[in-house]
Structures are given as C-alpha cells and as structure tokens.
Design an enzyme around this catalytic site. Structure first.
Site, mmCIF file in Angstrom:
data_model
loop_
_atom_site.group_PDB
_atom_site.id
_atom_site.type_symbol
_atom_site.label_atom_id
_atom_site.label_comp_id
_atom_site.label_asym_id
_atom_site.label_seq_id
_atom_site.Cartn_x
_atom_site.Cartn_y
_atom_site.Cartn_z
ATOM 1 N N ASN A 91 2.880 -1.431 -0.684
ATOM 2 C CA ASN A 91 3.248 -0.238 0.074
ATOM 3 C C ASN A 91 3.223 1.039 -0.775
ATOM 4 O OD1 ASN A 91 4.829 1.347 2.264
ATOM 5 N ND2 ASN A 91 6.184 1.423 0.481
ATOM 6 N N TYR A 164 -7.003 11.517 -1.032
ATOM 7 C CA TYR A 164 -6.173 10.528 -0.338
ATOM 8 C C TYR A 164 -6.964 9.690 0.670
ATOM 9 C CZ TYR A 164 -2.619 8.509 2.690
ATOM 10 O OH TYR A 164 -1.869 7.626 3.419
#
Length: 241
Positions: A91, A164
């Site tokens: 995560n 990103y």
C-alpha cells in the site's frame, strides 16, 4: 521447531494512516494478525495502539520500502513473530511533488520520477521479494498491490502527473508479471484501485472514505483459491488498463 501461528498474518505497508490503516482495520476485523509496516517509529506505534484498542491483534514492523536491508529485516521480524505470511498488501506510495511543473511532461523533473518509482514500483519489488519465502509457507497466500486508475492507459483519469500516473502503469504491468511467474504456485497476485479517497494524499478533498477505498483490497486479500490472478480491480470489477 518453532510453532507457526494458527491465525493468519497480513503485512500492510504504509499502514500508519489513510487507506493503509483502514485495510489493517478491515483485515483485523476478519481475524487477521496485522503487521503494521511503516518507517516512522512514532506513527507506527500510534497506529498499533489504535488497532489494539479496536480489538485487532497488531504489531509494528519497521519498514522503509526504499531500502532492501529494511525489507529483509522486516521479513526477519515477521518470521520471528508469526512464522509465515498469509497476505501482503503493498500500500505504501507517494504522489511526488508537482509544484513548478515537476510532473508536467513538457517540464518533467526526472529526479521526481526517480523518487516516485523508487517507492511506488521498486519498493513493491523489494518488499514482495523479501516476503515471498514467508508467503510460500501459507496455505492461501495473497499479494495485493495498491494501484490507481490514473495509471490506466485506457481511462487516463485525474490530472496530468507524468511521474505518479506512469508509476501506477508500471505497477500494473509488474503485477501481471508476478502473476505469470507465480501461476503454478498458491500465491495469487492482483492490483486494485481504491478510488478517489479523502486522505492527506488528496488533501482530504475527495468523496470516498478510507474504509470504502480499503474494501477492494480486503476482498482481493481474501480471495478463494480459484480467484483471479494478475488483474486490476475496483469496487465495480475489472478496470480497463
């Protein structure tokens, strides 16, 4: 010989806040022992205390995903505590800075790209490969990679973020490669998109709660043995990518 714990153990990286903490809470509510992976000692211990107060069997694991040594030490710590690992949720992730055109492809700061890839992609490889021997000891091991539909070449959602978004594209590709490599094993690997969730990552300016964002990760972490492999999913099902 050391006895292996009967309860299932899950490692959630970046579990000290936001979606990671919500995943830890959800897995804990299902009876998992949760290893809270985080690099900041204070935040990690605070998260462990909060989970324990909610009735979750949790313990902290020092983990900096940008360090191979840290990943190896985390695997040793989990082995000593639990003897095996049943679920790994990758995560931990960063957006990277985007001021002054740092993620505009026409003015892209390559140092930002390197920094984002080091956590969002290379970090997943470091942690996954360190944990695979422990996952191999589990009856139904699962790996869940937290991705984003911003990485979808089909959907192209969200703002232009040329560090990103491609990091999540690469993470999805990497997920498919792990699934292919592990196809003949018990280890099931998938990626998921939590949706647009209100966390410090989004400046808390988003419609979904961390609990809603965590739901798909928890579902993939608890897939049956004939579950899908190498896919990319959100609450509604497979995500085109």
């Amino acid at each position: 010989m050391e006895r292996v714990k009967e309860t299932k153990t899950a490692l959630v990286t970046g579990a000290n806040k936001g979606i990671g903490l919500a995943i830890a809470q959800g897995l804990g509510a299902l009876g998992f022992t949760v290893a809270v992976g985080a690099r900041d000692d204070g935040r990690r211990e605070k998260a462990v205390e909060r989970l324990r107060a909610e009735g979750v069997d949790a313990f902290g694991v020092a983990l900096d995903v940008t360090s191979e040594e840290s990943a190896a030490a985390a695997a040793e710590a989990i082995e000593g505590t639990a003897g095996r690992l049943d679920v790994l949720v990758n995560n931990a992730g960063i957006s990277g800075r985007f001021d002054d055109g740092a993620q505009d492809p026409t003015t892209l700061d390559l140092d930002v790209v390197r920094t984002v890839l080091d956590t969002n992609v290379f970090g997943v490889v470091r942690v996954t490969n360190a944990m695979l021997p422990l996952l191999g000891r589990a009856d139904s091991p699962r790996i869940v990679n937290m991705s984003s539909n911003m990485g979808s070449l089909t959907l192209r959602t969200g703002p232009v973020m040329a560090a990103y978004a491609p990091s999540k594209t690469m993470l999805n590709g990497l997920t498919a490669q792990y699934a292919r490599r592990l196809a003949e094993t018990r280890v099931i690997v998938n990626a998921c998109c939590p949706g647009h969730v209100a966390t410090d990552f989004t400046g808390f300016n988003a419609p979904r709660t961390p609990e809603q964002g965590a739901a798909i990760a928890i579902r993939l972490a608890t897939l049956p043995d004939d579950g899908p492999r190498g896919g990319f999913f959100d609450d509604a099902g497979p995500v085109p990518w």
